[in-house]
Design an enzyme around this catalytic site. Sequence first.
Site, PDB file in Angstrom:
ATOM      1  CG  ASP A 283     130.081 -46.753 -28.637  1.00  0.00           C
ATOM      2  OD1 ASP A 283     130.638 -47.853 -28.725  1.00  0.00           O
ATOM      3  OD2 ASP A 283     129.436 -46.379 -27.634  1.00  0.00           O
ATOM      4  CD  GLU A 325     129.671 -51.007 -30.760  1.00  0.00           C
ATOM      5  OE1 GLU A 325     129.773 -51.985 -29.994  1.00  0.00           O
ATOM      6  OE2 GLU A 325     128.940 -50.029 -30.522  1.00  0.00           O
TER       7      GLU A 325
END
Length: 398
Positions: A283, A325
């Site tokens: 992330d 991401e």
Amino acid sequence: MYNKALHQQVNEAIQQAGMDIGGQDNLFYTRYMANAAPIFSLYMQLYEHHPQAETYFNKLIELLVAAYADRPEALKKRDAEKMKEGQWFLSNKLAGMSLYVDRFCGNLATLGEKLSYFEELGVNLLHLMPIFESPPEASDGGYAVSDFRKVADRFGTLDDLQLLQSAMQYKGMYLMLDIVLNHTSDQHAWAKKARAGEQEYQDYYYFYNDRSLPDQYDQTMPEIFPEAAPGSFTYITELQKWVMTVFHRYQWDLNYNNPRVFVEMLDTIFFFANIGVDILRIDAPAFIWKQLGTTCQNLPQAHTILRLIKQCVEVSTPGMALLGEAIVAPKEIMNYFGTGDYTARECDFAYNATHMALQWDMLATGDTRVMLAAQHELLRKPAGTSWITYTRCHDDIG
């Protein structure tokens, strides 16, 4: 270039673990020796001038051995099968679904009973939205993690997750989970120790005694959530200090200038790998390195960290692929696949966010010209990597 001292160090760590380098552990030994020099080089690019660089590189050497030793035999066997396939994650047979476990079926145990349903749909890859512990009142949808190794009670237990993974593996399905490298919850054990005044844990984060440096950072750092969470620093009353909180006040940014933080988080990555994660979704990788006078996004050191992670994963848990991401412009996304000597040696996957937005534009307007004009940029993706092309996900179009 051959580094005799480094290879002796690796040999000693492997011998101390009692491994059979001429037999069952030979492939691990070969991978380690092949990757030792790049791992050393990347690490020193980040930490050469840190006073504890040598100490934590020694711990890194030992961690790679321990991660492989701890890997269950079933996963080592699967690693070997994936390696025979080559780059297994490039298969056009992969079809995924992203879901919130609680909203889909309640908990992990119940999800295990739904696998035949996914098979009927032709889905063989499940991305489970964050399931690890985070404070209910300040979770950011699960991305403010207070314990990277404890499944939140509402989803079940770690045993439930491992039973699900085993059932998925038996059916030839793949599991994707998220790891949040950029920050922890302010309720994480490290943050609690920092708040209690322990300096070594304050060094896990970016703490400042006054506003002088935070004000300098703010001159060049864009606000991520200017309305909901203005500013990039939060005042901690108990300490009378400011801590960097780029996303929300309850998400404290980890300080990767500290090599101990890197080693701790790499250990967490191996924890995910050794519970059977096939694809690890990293992330917000664009934010993991901070440097005064910059936007603190997409910095070269962030790519160095991702490359270092990739080389380490290839050594100890080679069956796990990495997804970066990075919801940024296509030209910038390409860098997360790696460049130069590390082309296709950084992240294995990236989200094809541009394609997602353009397919909806195409459907809404009935005009394909914008979609087609973007393809030349998207096709620059290096061989050996893959887009995750999706219809919709939890990230906004942006």
